[in-house]
Every structure is written in structure tokens, then in C-alpha cells.
Design a protein around this motif. Structure first.
Motif, PDB file in Angstrom:
ATOM      1  N   HIS A  82     -11.604  -1.829   1.358  1.00 24.47           N
ATOM      2  CA  HIS A  82     -10.486  -1.865   2.064  1.00 24.47           C
ATOM      3  C   HIS A  82     -10.964  -1.535   3.534  1.00 24.47           C
ATOM      4  CE1 HIS A  82      -6.162  -0.450   3.685  1.00 24.47           C
ATOM      5  NE2 HIS A  82      -6.366  -1.700   3.996  1.00 24.47           N
ATOM      6  N   ASN A 107       2.842  -0.076   4.230  1.00 25.31           N
ATOM      7  CA  ASN A 107       1.507   0.888   4.667  1.00 25.31           C
ATOM      8  C   ASN A 107       1.742   1.597   5.986  1.00 25.31           C
ATOM      9  OD1 ASN A 107      -0.009  -0.136   6.925  1.00 25.31           O
ATOM     10  ND2 ASN A 107       0.040  -2.068   5.991  1.00 25.31           N
ATOM     11  N   HIS A 134      -1.985 -12.571   4.267  1.00 26.39           N
ATOM     12  CA  HIS A 134      -1.996 -12.520   5.701  1.00 26.39           C
ATOM     13  C   HIS A 134      -2.273 -13.896   6.455  1.00 26.39           C
ATOM     14  CE1 HIS A 134      -1.441  -8.363   6.526  1.00 26.39           C
ATOM     15  NE2 HIS A 134      -2.695  -7.988   5.608  1.00 26.39           N
ATOM     16  N   ARG A 160       1.580   7.682  10.281  1.00 21.61           N
ATOM     17  CA  ARG A 160       1.081   7.515  11.485  1.00 21.61           C
ATOM     18  C   ARG A 160       2.164   7.447  12.705  1.00 21.61           C
ATOM     19  NH1 ARG A 160      -3.165   4.057   8.773  1.00 21.61           N
ATOM     20  NH2 ARG A 160      -3.383   2.620  10.492  1.00 21.61           N
ATOM     21  N   HIS A 210      -7.237  -9.878   1.079  1.00 23.52           N
ATOM     22  CA  HIS A 210      -6.636  -9.946   2.740  1.00 23.52           C
ATOM     23  C   HIS A 210      -7.611 -10.868   3.493  1.00 23.52           C
ATOM     24  CE1 HIS A 210      -4.770  -6.104   1.193  1.00 23.52           C
ATOM     25  NE2 HIS A 210      -4.146  -6.050   2.309  1.00 23.52           N
ATOM     26  N   HIS A 235       0.886  -1.190  -0.090  1.00 19.92           N
ATOM     27  CA  HIS A 235      -0.005  -0.061   0.073  1.00 19.92           C
ATOM     28  C   HIS A 235       0.935   1.147  -0.100  1.00 19.92           C
ATOM     29  CE1 HIS A 235      -3.428  -2.611   1.832  1.00 19.92           C
ATOM     30  NE2 HIS A 235      -2.293  -3.166   2.372  1.00 19.92           N
ATOM     31  N   GLY A 281       0.095   2.111   8.492  1.00 18.63           N
ATOM     32  CA  GLY A 281      -0.494   1.524   9.794  1.00 18.63           C
ATOM     33  C   GLY A 281       0.271   0.450  10.279  1.00 18.63           C
ATOM     34  N   SER A 282      -0.222  -0.993   9.830  1.00 17.57           N
ATOM     35  CA  SER A 282       0.114  -1.974  10.058  1.00 17.57           C
ATOM     36  C   SER A 282       1.526  -2.560   9.780  1.00 17.57           C
ATOM     37  CB  SER A 282      -1.058  -3.059   9.953  1.00 17.57           C
ATOM     38  OG  SER A 282      -0.987  -3.299   8.479  1.00 17.57           O
ATOM     39  N   GLN A 304      -6.735 -12.490   8.603  1.00 21.20           N
ATOM     40  CA  GLN A 304      -5.715 -11.593   9.157  1.00 21.20           C
ATOM     41  C   GLN A 304      -5.866 -11.408  10.736  1.00 21.20           C
ATOM     42  OE1 GLN A 304      -5.008  -7.484   8.246  1.00 21.20           O
ATOM     43  NE2 GLN A 304      -3.139  -7.571   9.427  1.00 21.20           N
ATOM     44  N   PHE A 341     -10.568  -6.580   1.884  1.00 18.24           N
ATOM     45  CA  PHE A 341     -10.124  -6.809   3.150  1.00 18.24           C
ATOM     46  C   PHE A 341     -11.591  -7.560   3.993  1.00 18.24           C
ATOM     47  CE2 PHE A 341      -8.579  -4.656   7.402  1.00 18.24           C
ATOM     48  CZ  PHE A 341      -8.008  -6.179   7.842  1.00 18.24           C
ATOM     49  N   TYR A 357      -7.124   3.640   0.034  1.00 16.56           N
ATOM     50  CA  TYR A 357      -7.286   4.783   1.137  1.00 16.56           C
ATOM     51  C   TYR A 357      -7.881   5.974   0.552  1.00 16.56           C
ATOM     52  CZ  TYR A 357      -3.735   2.397   3.939  1.00 16.56           C
ATOM     53  OH  TYR A 357      -2.744   1.523   4.740  1.00 16.56           O
ATOM     54  N   ASP A 407       3.787  -5.406   2.696  1.00 17.37           N
ATOM     55  CA  ASP A 407       2.652  -4.942   2.990  1.00 17.37           C
ATOM     56  C   ASP A 407       2.617  -3.494   3.209  1.00 17.37           C
ATOM     57  OD1 ASP A 407      -0.040  -4.655   3.699  1.00 17.37           O
ATOM     58  OD2 ASP A 407       0.199  -5.679   5.651  1.00 17.37           O
TER      59      ASP A 407
END
Ligand code: DI6
Ligand code: FE
Length: 401
Positions: free
Chosen positions: A175, A317, A263, A79, A240, A72, A319-320, A243, A212, A142, A315
Motif C-alpha cells: 500500500h 479510509n 480507481h 485525519r 489500486h 479500508h 485519508g482520501s 488513480q 497500490f 495500514y 473506499d
């Protein structure tokens, strides 16, 4: 395009049968018109290639250029503040109330200009290129409105114009449920996601469709509606899945002949069996596992038992998985998931290519694309073993460096 033959190399062809890593010692690779024309021991090199411009790589290791098959990488903002708040003791709810989480990335991505999104993504793309990556997948997801989803996908295409890299796009409208559709996920699918997919397809912006499937995102029924439209449009799907919980997303994806399910920490044996039947690749994402401090491992032994191809990706991105090193993910796949170095390297080459449906990449063999990485190491296990070390010597993209 000049024809070249690389000689005096250890070549990890990544062909699945025979020697580990498909290794050829003291080998040669002949490149013609951006494709690999011949590979084998130097001693067997045909005369036709022997007289071309040869380059002695002095015993270095050659592998297929790396492929990051799940990113992503186009996203607004970051963040880091949220990361910091959490480490200072703030709860998930407090962060969400302060406008954090995926919604904050959606807000920043909607507000960002195409140029800003591009420049921010290129910083991360360049990290990957510097590690020998020559193909990346880039998802939307996003935007969660038609304009921003299309903007993200246009930026992804632009990256392939700005850099020597191949980009495969995935439309990820499903997503998250955007705030303006809170508690109306079905309406979001019908009113936004599917029309945005139609628009992306019409503009040639969607090479695949992703979703997702999770309690905090979309149900299998909602994902299936998106997959049905993808099937009507003739676009391959991926998902996804499993996960954070087991909703049967991988089996759903397999029913639609998915290229990959990604995932998979919480997948069960029927899900794995369904993937096996469909030939769906398992994309494993140790950067997200690490960042979320997940403790449930994806069932690597079951994937082996059912002979599921295993890919490994960043992955990347905000965030995660704020990770832009694919070599680090190779190491993590071994250390955290107990994959072997050979499986992990196949995961960022041969299996990653399959996860994108790019069957002429990811191995070194006659007829394959000449995306090649040359490393300052002797043996391929060294690529998995070190942490935070980049031994790339040179990268060829379509036969040219
Ligand atoms: N799974 C993830 O780990 C990321 N997206 C997804 O579907 C999270 C994305 C984010 O937190 O921004
Ligand atoms: Fe992801």
C-alpha cells in the motif's frame, strides 16, 4: 431456519437482460434455508411457496442487499486535523512534516489495540449495515509490518463474527513504503510484504491480494512480484491502479486475471481493452474523487464500449475517502461520473459481487444467497436520486432479519 415468502413487492432483481433493473412489478420472493428459492410475479407463485409464512411488503422495493467491495474500514485514528490544516492553508509538505498523511494512519494503526481498532471500525460498519449493506471487503495496508497487517486482518474477520455481515479480506501489504524502508521499496517487498502475505495466507486471513500501483507507492514490477506470490498461493488479485497517473497497472492486473482494478481515472484504452479480455471489473470510487477534488473522470464511455463491469464502492479510509455511506456513493457515481442510476445500483450489487468473486450474491434469482434489502421507495432510481437520505425499511442477511 423459517422459510418465508415476501409478496406484493417491486423487485429489482438486477438481472442484466430484459427489463431495466430486472424489475418485476407485484412480485414475490420465496426464501428457503437462507437462499432464494423462487422469484417472479405474485400471480405465478407456485403453490409450494404460497403456503409458507408470507409477508406482505406493501408495494415496497426489494433489491439485493448492497455490497461495498472496496474499503479500508479498519484503521487507527483519523485525519480530521489534517483536513482542517489543509483548509487553513497548510501545504501537503507541511502536513507531511507534521507527521500527517498515510504515515500518520500507519503509526496510529500500529499503536492501536485490536479492541480499539474493532470498536472504531464497527461504528462505520454499522452505518453501512443501516443502509442495507450485507457484504463488505476490508483491506489491510495500514500496518506495513507483519504483526500489524495480521492484526488488521484479524479485526476484519472479527467484524463478521460481531455483526450480521459477510467480510472478504484483502491483503494490501503493498500500500505504501513505510518510513523505516524509505527509498528501499524493493527491500520492503522482499523482506516484509511477501513474508507477511505468506503468514496471512497460512492463517487463512487473506481472501485476495491488493496493491497500490502508483508513483508514490509501488511500480508495476514491484506489484508483479507480489502478484506472482499470490498466484503461487492460489489467491485472487486486485489492484489500486491509474488513480493519479497511468503506469499500466490495470493491464498488469488483467494479465494476472484480477477480479478488479480500482480507481482508474487515468486508465487508457489499451488498459480498458486488457480488462475486457480478462473480465476484470472496474471498481469506481467517487468518494476519493470527491475528497481529492480530482477533475479527471474515469472513462465511463470506454468501459461501456468494452462492456467492462462497473462496480461502485466507498473506499472508506481516513485519508482520501472518509466516507461511510454507500448510498451517497451511488448518488455521486451518477452526479460526478454520469453513470446511470441502473449502472450505479448494479455497481453496489451485481458488479460488486463479481469484484469480490462472490457469484451467488448481488442478484435476486433462484439459488442466490438471500441477502435482501427492502426499501421505502417505489422505484430503484430513487436510491440514486436523493442525497443524505436512507430509505431502508429492513435488511435480510442469509434470509433472516
Ligand atoms: N488509494 C487511496 O485513495 C487510499 N489508498 C490508496 O491506495 C489512500 C489511503 C490514505 O490516504 O490513507
Ligand atoms: Fe483504496
Amino acid at each position: 431456519m423459517p422459510d418465508t415468502t415476501l409478496v406484493n413487492a417491486n423487485i429489482a432483481t438486477m438481472k442484466p437482460a430484459g427489463e431495466a433493473y430486472g424489475l418485476i412489478e407485484n412480485g414475490a420472493v420465496a426464501i428457503t434455508d437462507g437462499k432464494i428459492a423462487w422469484v417472479g410475479p405474485v400471480a405465478d407463485l407456485p403453490d409450494a411457496h404460497r403456503y409458507e409464512a408470507t409477508e406482505d411488503v406493501e408495494g415496497r422495493l426489494i433489491t439485493p442487499a448492497l455490497i461495498d467491495c472496496h474499503t479500508h474500514i479498519v484503521a487507527g485514528g483519523n485525519r480530521a486535523r489534517e483536513f482542517e490544516m489543509r483548509l487553513n492553508g497548510a501545504s501537503y509538505e507541511e502536513i507531511a512534516r507534521a507527521g500527517g498523511g498515510i504515515v500518520s494512519t500507519v503509526k496510529a494503526t500500529r499503536a492501536a489495540s485490536e479492541t480499539d481498532l474493532l470498536n472504531a471500525a464497527l461504528l462505520r460498519v454499522d452505518q453501512l449495515v443501516g443502509e442495507g449493506v450485507a457484504t463488505i471487503e476490508i483491506k489491510s495496508g495500514y500496518g506495513l509490518d507483519t504483526d500489524t497487517e495480521l492484526k488488521m486482518l484479524r479485526v476484519a474477520r472479527k467484524i463478521a463474527e460481531m455483526r450480521d455481515i459477510r467480510v472478504q479480506t484483502s491483503f494490501l501489504g503493498a500500500h505504501a513504503v513505510p518510513p523505516d524502508y524509505a527509498d528501499r521499496a524493493d527491500a520492503y517487498i522482499d523482506e516484509v510484504c511477501i513474508p507477511a502475505l505468506d503468514a496471512a495466507h497460512k492463517q487463512g486471513l487473506a481472501d485476495a491480494v491488493d496493491g497500490f500501483c502508483e508513483g508514490i507507492a509501488f511500480s508495476p514490477d514491484q506489484i508483479e512480484r507480489v502478484f506472482k506470490r499470490a498466484a503461487e498461493l492460489g489467491i485472487p488479485v486486485k489492484l489500486h491502479a491509474e488513480q493519479l497517473s497511468n503506469l499500466g497497472g490495470a493491464a498488469l492486473a488483467a494479465r494476472y486475471g484480477a477480479l478488479s482494478a480500482d480507481h482508474l481515472e487515468y486508465i487508457d484504452e489499451p488498459g480498458v481493452a486488457a480488462m475486457g479480455k480478462a473480465g476484470t471489473i472496474a471498481v469506481l470510487l467517487p468518494g476519493a474523487f470527491y475528497t481529492l477534488r480530482e477533475t479527471k473522470m474515469p472513462p465511463i464511455d470506454l468501459f461501456r464500449q468494452y462492456e467492462i463491469g462497473m462496480a461502485v464502492a466507498t473506499d472508506c479510509n481516513p485519508g482520501s475517502s472518509p466516507v461511510s455511506s454507500l448510498l451517497l456513493c451511488v448518488n455521486m457515481a451518477c452526479t460526478l461520473f454520469r453513470m446511470t442510476p441502473e449502472e450505479a445500483l448494479a455497481g453496489v450489487t451485481r458488479e460488486a459481487a463479481k469484484a469480490l468473486g462472490l457469484l451467488d450474491l448481488g442478484m435476486i434469482g433462484a439459488g442466490m444467497g438471500a441477502d435482501i434489502a427492502i426499501w421505502d421507495v417505489e422505484h430503484p432510481s430513487e436510491l440514486a436520486y436523493r442525497v443524505g437520505f436512507n430509505p431502508l425499511h429492513r435488511r435480510l442477511f442469509k434470509g433472516v432479519s
